[in-house]
Design an enzyme around this catalytic site. Structure first.
Site, PDB file in Angstrom:
ATOM      1  N   ASP A 175       0.870  -1.162   0.000  1.00 52.34           N
ATOM      2  CA  ASP A 175       0.000   0.000   0.000  1.00 52.34           C
ATOM      3  C   ASP A 175       0.916   1.223   0.000  1.00 52.34           C
ATOM      4  O   ASP A 175       2.100   1.126   0.329  1.00 52.34           O
ATOM      5  CB  ASP A 175      -0.887  -0.024   1.249  1.00 52.34           C
ATOM      6  CG  ASP A 175      -1.787   1.187   1.342  1.00 52.34           C
ATOM      7  OD1 ASP A 175      -2.403   1.552   0.322  1.00 52.34           O
ATOM      8  OD2 ASP A 175      -1.857   1.789   2.434  1.00 52.34           O
ATOM      9  N   CYS A 176       0.372   2.378  -0.351  1.00 57.56           N
ATOM     10  CA  CYS A 176       1.205   3.583  -0.402  1.00 57.56           C
ATOM     11  C   CYS A 176       1.059   4.436   0.851  1.00 57.56           C
ATOM     12  O   CYS A 176       1.988   4.586   1.639  1.00 57.56           O
ATOM     13  CB  CYS A 176       0.869   4.402  -1.648  1.00 57.56           C
ATOM     14  SG  CYS A 176       1.914   5.882  -1.848  1.00 57.56           S
ATOM     15  N   ASP A 177      -0.130   5.000   1.051  1.00 58.99           N
ATOM     16  CA  ASP A 177      -0.342   5.948   2.142  1.00 58.99           C
ATOM     17  C   ASP A 177      -0.266   5.244   3.490  1.00 58.99           C
ATOM     18  O   ASP A 177      -1.032   4.321   3.773  1.00 58.99           O
ATOM     19  CB  ASP A 177      -1.696   6.632   1.975  1.00 58.99           C
ATOM     20  CG  ASP A 177      -1.768   7.432   0.684  1.00 58.99           C
ATOM     21  OD1 ASP A 177      -1.081   8.454   0.594  1.00 58.99           O
ATOM     22  OD2 ASP A 177      -2.499   7.012  -0.242  1.00 58.99           O
ATOM     23  N   ASP A 189      -1.621  -0.888   6.052  1.00 53.94           N
ATOM     24  CA  ASP A 189      -1.744  -0.166   7.320  1.00 53.94           C
ATOM     25  C   ASP A 189      -3.190   0.085   7.722  1.00 53.94           C
ATOM     26  O   ASP A 189      -3.428   0.652   8.792  1.00 53.94           O
ATOM     27  CB  ASP A 189      -1.041   1.189   7.223  1.00 53.94           C
ATOM     28  CG  ASP A 189      -1.797   2.148   6.310  1.00 53.94           C
ATOM     29  OD1 ASP A 189      -2.062   1.780   5.143  1.00 53.94           O
ATOM     30  OD2 ASP A 189      -2.149   3.244   6.771  1.00 53.94           O
TER      31      ASP A 189
END
Length: 236
Positions: free
Chosen positions: A18-20, A174
Site C-alpha cells: 500500500d502507499c499511504d 496499514d
C-alpha cells in the site's frame, strides 16, 4: 528477479505495498484535510472518527458512504477541491516513512504498489519523497478497478498485471479495509503501524483482528521478515 524465483526461495513471488501510511507518511495530512472539508459541508466529526471510518479507502467510496450513512451530498467540485488541498499540503509536509528507501533498495523480491489513491496523487506522493523510481511501471490505483478496498479487486488486478498468483503474494497494509481486501483476494498480509496516524502501535490490534499476521511497527522489522535468509511464514 522473476516472481517464481522468489517463491522457490521460500518467500513470496510478489510483495504488494500500500502507499499511504506504508511508503509515505501521508495519512495524518490527508485525514486532517478531509476532516476539515467534511466539517465544512456539515458533517460533525473529528480526525479520529474520520480515520476509523475512512482510512485506506478511496474518495469515491468515502463520498458514497457520507451520502448513504450521513445523508450529506457534497457540493459540485468538492472532491476536486479536497484533492487539490491535499496535494498542496503534501508539497509542504510530506515525507517518506522512515526506513522505506533502504528496504526497497535491498529487497530481493519483485514488488509493486497498489493504492486507493488516484494516479495523480500516487505519482505526486512518490515523486515528492524520492520513491517513484522504485515503482515506475508497477503502480496500480483503485481507479483502475470497479470496486476499491475492502473488496479484493485492486490486489487481484495488481497481481494479474505482475504475473503472480494471488496465493503467492504478500501484501503490506496499514488499514483495516486494506487488510480485508488482501484477505479477500486470498493473499497473505502483514500489518504495518509505522505511519504517524497509528502512533506506531495503536492500530496493531485492529489490523490483527482484520487478518494481518504479523503486525510490524517499522520498516527494519519488515525488512527482517523479508530477508532472503529467512522463509516468510505469515498469514493464516
Amino acid at each position: 528477479m522473476h516472481g517464481n524465483e522468489g517463491a522457490r526461495r521460500g518467500g513470496p513471488a510478489l510483495v504488494v505495498f500500500d502507499c499511504d501510511g506504508v511508503l509515505v507518511d501521508s495519512e495524518p495530512i490527508s485525514l486532517a484535510t478531509l476532516t476539515r472539508a467534511l466539517n465544512g459541508i456539515g458533517l460533525a466529526t473529528d480526525i479520529d472518527q474520520v480515520r476509523e471510518r475512512f482510512a485506506g479507502t478511496s474518495m469515491r467510496s468515502i463520498m458514497e458512504r457520507v451520502r448513504a450513512e450521513d445523508g450529506l451530498s457534497a457540493p459540485e467540485g468538492f472532491v476536486e477541491r479536497v484533492k487539490a488541498e491535499t496535494l498542496r499540503a503534501f508539497d509542504a509536509e510530506l515525507s517518506a516513512v522512515a526506513g522505506v528507501a533502504a528496504l526497497l533498495r535491498d529487497l530481493p523480491l519483485p514488488f509493486c504498489v497498489a493504492s486507493s489513491s488516484d494516479p495523480v496523487r500516487l505519482r505526486h506522493s512518490l515523486g515528492l519523497t524520492g520513491l517513484l523510481p522504485f515503482f515506475e511501471g508497477r503502480i496500480f490505483s483503485s481507479t483502475e478497478v470497479a470496486r476499491g478496498k475492502p473488496f479484493p479487486d485492486l490486489f487481484l488486478h495488481a497481481a494479474g498485471r505482475m504475473g503472480a498468483a494471488p496465493e503467492a503474494c504478500l501484501v503490506v497494509e496499514d488499514s483495516v479495509p486494506g487488510v480485508q481486501a488482501a484477505r479477500a483476494a486470498g493473499m497473505r498480509v502483514i500489518g504495518f503501524t509505522g505511519g504517524g496516524h497509528w502512533g506506531h502501535d495503536r492500530g496493531g490490534a485492529a489490523l490483527s483482528q482484520a487478518g494481518a499476521d504479523p503486525v510490524v511497527a517499522d520498516h527494519p522489522a519488515l525488512a527482517a521478515l523479508l530477508a532472503p535468509a529467512r522463509t516468510v511464514t505469515v498469514g493464516r
